[in-house]
Design a protein around this motif. Structure first.
Motif, mmCIF file in Angstrom:
data_model
loop_
_atom_site.group_PDB
_atom_site.id
_atom_site.type_symbol
_atom_site.label_atom_id
_atom_site.label_comp_id
_atom_site.label_asym_id
_atom_site.label_seq_id
_atom_site.Cartn_x
_atom_site.Cartn_y
_atom_site.Cartn_z
ATOM 1 N N LYS A 280 156.300 43.289 -45.928
ATOM 2 C CA LYS A 280 156.254 41.891 -45.468
ATOM 3 C C LYS A 280 155.053 41.621 -44.573
ATOM 4 C CE LYS A 280 160.076 39.858 -44.765
ATOM 5 N NZ LYS A 280 161.419 39.506 -44.259
ATOM 6 N N LEU A 281 154.721 42.549 -43.685
ATOM 7 C CA LEU A 281 153.625 42.342 -42.736
ATOM 8 C C LEU A 281 152.394 43.178 -43.076
ATOM 9 C CD1 LEU A 281 155.691 42.430 -39.409
ATOM 10 C CD2 LEU A 281 155.150 40.461 -40.846
ATOM 11 N N ARG A 282 152.397 43.773 -44.236
ATOM 12 C CA ARG A 282 151.299 44.659 -44.603
ATOM 13 C C ARG A 282 149.970 43.897 -44.668
ATOM 14 N NH1 ARG A 282 150.247 47.528 -50.438
ATOM 15 N NH2 ARG A 282 148.275 48.501 -49.847
ATOM 16 N N GLY A 283 148.925 44.512 -44.121
ATOM 17 C CA GLY A 283 147.607 43.900 -44.170
ATOM 18 C C GLY A 283 147.332 42.898 -43.063
ATOM 19 N N LEU A 284 148.316 42.641 -42.206
ATOM 20 C CA LEU A 284 148.146 41.692 -41.108
ATOM 21 C C LEU A 284 147.818 42.458 -39.823
ATOM 22 C CD1 LEU A 284 151.170 39.340 -41.857
ATOM 23 C CD2 LEU A 284 148.784 39.020 -42.520
ATOM 24 N N ARG A 287 148.120 41.958 -32.240
ATOM 25 C CA ARG A 287 148.638 42.857 -31.203
ATOM 26 C C ARG A 287 150.156 42.821 -31.093
ATOM 27 N NH1 ARG A 287 146.469 38.415 -28.859
ATOM 28 N NH2 ARG A 287 147.780 37.197 -27.432
ATOM 29 N N ASN A 288 150.790 41.758 -31.635
ATOM 30 C CA ASN A 288 152.253 41.648 -31.545
ATOM 31 C C ASN A 288 152.933 41.795 -32.897
ATOM 32 O OD1 ASN A 288 151.355 39.299 -29.162
ATOM 33 N ND2 ASN A 288 152.515 41.118 -28.608
ATOM 34 N N GLN A 344 155.246 37.047 -26.188
ATOM 35 C CA GLN A 344 154.621 37.965 -27.155
ATOM 36 C C GLN A 344 155.168 37.740 -28.562
ATOM 37 O OE1 GLN A 344 153.906 42.147 -25.610
ATOM 38 N NE2 GLN A 344 155.325 41.413 -24.042
ATOM 39 N N ILE A 345 156.480 37.547 -28.672
ATOM 40 C CA ILE A 345 157.076 37.293 -29.986
ATOM 41 C C ILE A 345 156.555 35.972 -30.548
ATOM 42 C CG2 ILE A 345 159.239 36.873 -31.220
ATOM 43 C CD1 ILE A 345 160.615 38.702 -29.163
ATOM 44 N N ALA A 346 156.459 34.945 -29.705
ATOM 45 C CA ALA A 346 155.943 33.646 -30.150
ATOM 46 C C ALA A 346 154.487 33.757 -30.590
ATOM 47 C CB ALA A 346 156.095 32.615 -29.032
ATOM 48 N N CYS A 347 153.692 34.588 -29.890
ATOM 49 C CA CYS A 347 152.295 34.788 -30.286
ATOM 50 C C CYS A 347 152.203 35.425 -31.672
ATOM 51 C CB CYS A 347 151.580 35.663 -29.255
ATOM 52 S SG CYS A 347 151.173 34.836 -27.711
ATOM 53 N N GLY A 348 153.010 36.460 -31.897
ATOM 54 C CA GLY A 348 153.007 37.092 -33.211
ATOM 55 C C GLY A 348 153.442 36.147 -34.311
ATOM 56 N N MET A 349 154.472 35.331 -34.040
ATOM 57 C CA MET A 349 154.946 34.380 -35.040
ATOM 58 C C MET A 349 153.945 33.247 -35.251
ATOM 59 S SD MET A 349 157.652 35.665 -36.208
ATOM 60 C CE MET A 349 158.033 34.276 -37.275
ATOM 61 N N SER A 350 153.215 32.864 -34.208
ATOM 62 C CA SER A 350 152.177 31.848 -34.357
ATOM 63 C C SER A 350 151.088 32.338 -35.307
ATOM 64 C CB SER A 350 151.587 31.494 -32.990
ATOM 65 O OG SER A 350 150.560 30.538 -33.112
ATOM 66 N N TYR A 351 150.737 33.616 -35.182
ATOM 67 C CA TYR A 351 149.762 34.211 -36.097
ATOM 68 C C TYR A 351 150.280 34.182 -37.537
ATOM 69 C CZ TYR A 351 146.998 37.852 -38.414
ATOM 70 O OH TYR A 351 146.219 38.547 -39.300
ATOM 71 N N LEU A 352 151.554 34.550 -37.724
ATOM 72 C CA LEU A 352 152.136 34.517 -39.073
ATOM 73 C C LEU A 352 152.134 33.101 -39.638
ATOM 74 C CD1 LEU A 352 155.221 36.930 -38.831
ATOM 75 C CD2 LEU A 352 152.946 37.405 -39.748
ATOM 76 N N ALA A 353 152.453 32.116 -38.798
ATOM 77 C CA ALA A 353 152.483 30.727 -39.261
ATOM 78 C C ALA A 353 151.099 30.273 -39.695
ATOM 79 C CB ALA A 353 153.032 29.822 -38.161
ATOM 80 N N ARG A 354 150.067 30.668 -38.949
ATOM 81 C CA ARG A 354 148.698 30.290 -39.336
ATOM 82 C C ARG A 354 148.297 30.942 -40.648
ATOM 83 N NH1 ARG A 354 147.737 31.378 -33.855
ATOM 84 N NH2 ARG A 354 146.618 33.309 -34.385
ATOM 85 N N PRO A 483 159.581 22.421 -32.620
ATOM 86 C CA PRO A 483 158.214 22.680 -32.141
ATOM 87 C C PRO A 483 157.519 23.710 -33.012
ATOM 88 C CG PRO A 483 159.835 23.762 -30.735
ATOM 89 C CD PRO A 483 160.614 22.895 -31.691
ATOM 90 N N LYS A 484 156.196 23.684 -32.984
ATOM 91 C CA LYS A 484 155.395 24.709 -33.651
ATOM 92 C C LYS A 484 155.300 25.921 -32.725
ATOM 93 C CE LYS A 484 154.497 22.010 -37.154
ATOM 94 N NZ LYS A 484 155.408 20.911 -36.765
ATOM 95 N N PHE A 485 154.999 27.085 -33.304
ATOM 96 C CA PHE A 485 154.949 28.295 -32.492
ATOM 97 C C PHE A 485 153.861 28.221 -31.425
ATOM 98 C CE2 PHE A 485 157.450 30.402 -35.887
ATOM 99 C CZ PHE A 485 158.407 30.990 -35.077
ATOM 100 N N GLN A 486 152.742 27.570 -31.742
ATOM 101 C CA GLN A 486 151.689 27.458 -30.746
ATOM 102 C C GLN A 486 152.153 26.639 -29.540
ATOM 103 O OE1 GLN A 486 148.862 29.202 -30.818
ATOM 104 N NE2 GLN A 486 148.541 28.418 -28.750
ATOM 105 N N GLN A 487 152.969 25.609 -29.803
ATOM 106 C CA GLN A 487 153.538 24.829 -28.704
ATOM 107 C C GLN A 487 154.501 25.677 -27.878
ATOM 108 O OE1 GLN A 487 155.012 21.730 -31.422
ATOM 109 N NE2 GLN A 487 153.834 20.236 -30.245
#
Length: 503
Positions: A280-284, A287-288, A344-354, A483-487
């Motif tokens: 699921k997260l391969r290749g991504l 840091r989180n 930290q979890i929100a940062c990782g999920m924000s990256y996934l959303a982008r 809300p969006k993860f970045q928010q």
């Protein structure tokens, strides 16, 4: 305590609830300021404007009523003045909120000439036209009845064969029979799709074991490079080991690793799901996030999935361990630490959303942590086996994390970044309760109806109102209103800074 940042209140939220109590005599005065009285009336509360703070844990309610006259974002300031020991100790608490107000249809019609009230002459015209249409309609019905009556006389003179043929053609077609959808009981309006969101369906069962192995063939390594040490977690058919990975170029270099594998009794479907979900997260790279680095799929060996090692392991188990030692060491984990984990979890999920990657199973059990309190999101491979109480089958032969799922995921099997936001709200609740199970008293089969009726998990003890409001925003029924993860990252970062300033 008071926080300096403004917290957004969704348009559908009209009431705010505050929990308070005092150990000794504390007098209070309560006041409000609103920057736009055209858009919002003065907030109303169900307690007096001044008095004494209750000695027992109590809740008071603040009503935020929009006028419906204009579209506006209204700034609200709730000021709570507290006096201890006859004005020797005076404290002012300011709670800031941003309420979204929208113009109601009533005012839209009043200001829109298209919907303006018709004049008397216009009413007379409309009535005349209506009467004429009614007369024409009645005449048409009479003519149709007379025509059918004459046709019936002709049919009586026809032969028996022609008559029977005509009767056969008049039978209703079975193709027009309608059935209620299983996901819309009692003719309820089904949850609709939102075109601005990227929506996925679960389709893991369509992948074969050979296809799963082919997808990870490029990161496959020899079994000889892996040494299995202690068993960290064990389920019915799966295990997670603390392992050692030998460097490919230098055998003297070793790295610690998590090794996910299966037992001998594991079925082909279970092995396939472990390999597929591990990708699921391969290749991504973030840091989180904790994606897989290697696999072992040699013939005659049990398949293995290798991930970088985090020495405090699974986040859910870590939180529960903190809860066990909380009585003896209350400073072991602070509220500020928990909020930092959430960021930290929100940062990782924000990256996934982008990257337009949908996790579909975000929860504390699918995160890991190290001794510096760094948190990383991982995949959900083997989670169904290692945390069986967190997954339930609703009669469709698939175990799903029902208590973490958004309503549209439960009802329509639709997943998006917005459904990941819902799961993040539940994960935040897990953090604040140190690993408790959400909705523990609700039957999994009743979860969809429970959520649709507007019910949510209760505010955890000692959880600040501002933080619980963040959770509540994540659980909006309309995915577009979450809300969006970045928010969430920005909001939680400000909250974390305010906690640090208070301490």
């Amino acid at each position: 305590y008071a926080l300096s940042f403004n917290l957004l209140v969704p348009s559908e939220t009209n009431f705010l609830h505050f929990t308070w109590h005092a150990k000794s005599k504390v007098e209070y005065k309560l006041g409000f300021q609103v920057d736009n009285f055209v858009a919002m009336d003065m907030p109303q509360v169900n307690i007096s404007a001044q008095g004494e703070v209750p000695r027992t844990l109590s809740v008071f309610r603040v009503e935020l009523s929009c006028t419906g006259k204009v579209d506006s974002e209204v700034m609200i300031l709730m000021q709570l003045n507290l006096t201890v020991n006859s004005s020797k100790n005076f404290t002012v608490l300011n709670f800031k909120r941003r309420k979204m107000c929208y113009k109601s249809k009533e005012f839209i019609y009043q200001n829109d000439p298209v919907h303006a009230a018709p004049t008397t002459s216009t009413r007379v015209f409309y009535i005349s036209v209506g009467v004429c249409c009614a007369v024409i309609f009645l005449v048409a019905i009479i003519l149709a009845v007379l025509h059918l009556h004459s046709m019936k006389r002709i049919e009586l003179d026809d032969s028996i064969s022609a008559s029977s043929s005509s009767q056969g053609l008049s039978q209703p077609s079975t193709q027009t029979t309608q059935y209620l959808r299983a996901d819309t009981p009692n003719n309820a309006t089904p949850i609709t799709s939102y075109p601005t969101l990227r929506i996925e369906k679960n389709d893991l069962r369509s992948v074969t074991l050979l296809e799963a192995k082919a997808k990870v063939k490029d990161i496959a390594i020899s079994r000889e490079r892996i040494t299995l040490k202690d068993v960290l977690q064990e389920g019915t058919f799966g295990r997670i080991f603390h392992g050692i990975l030998v460097d490919e170029k230098d055998p003297n270099k070793e790295k610690q690793a998590f090794v996910k594998t299966v037992k001998d009794q594991a079925s082909e479907i279970q092995v396939t799901m472990m390999l597929t979900e591990s990708c699921k997260l391969r290749g991504l790279h973030h840091r989180n996030l904790l994606p897989i680095t290697h696999v072992c799929i040699e013939e005659g060996e049990k398949p293995m999935v290798i991930l970088p090692y985090m020495n405090w392991g699974n986040l859910k188990l870590f939180l529960r361990q903190c809860k066990l030692v909380e009585a003896n060491n209350p400073q072991a984990i602070s509220q500020q630490d928990l909020v930092h984990m959430a960021i930290q979890i929100a940062c990782g999920m924000s990256y996934l959303a982008r990257r337009e990657v949908i996790h579909k199973d975000l929860a504390a059990r699918n995160c890991v942590i190290d001794d510096t309190l760094q948190v990383k999101i991982t995949d959900n491979a083997l989670s169904r086996d290692l945390f069986p109480m967190d997954y339930h089958c609703l009669g469709d032969n698939e175990n799903r994390p029902v208590r973490w799922m958004a309503l549209e995921s439960l009802v329509n099997n639709e997943f998006s970044s917005a459904s990941d936001v819902w799961a993040f709200g539940v994960t935040l609740w897990e953090l604040m309760t140190l690993g408790q199970t959400p909705y523990v008293d609700i039957d999994p089969f009743e979860m969809a109806a429970y959520l649709k009726d507007g019910y949510r998990i209760a505010q955890p003890i000692n959880c600040p109102d501002e933080l619980f409001a963040v959770m509540a925003c994540c659980w909006a029924l309309d995915p577009e209103e979450r809300p969006k993860f970045q928010q969430l990252v920005q909001c939680l970062t400000e909250f974390h800074a305010a906690l640090g300033a208070y301490v």
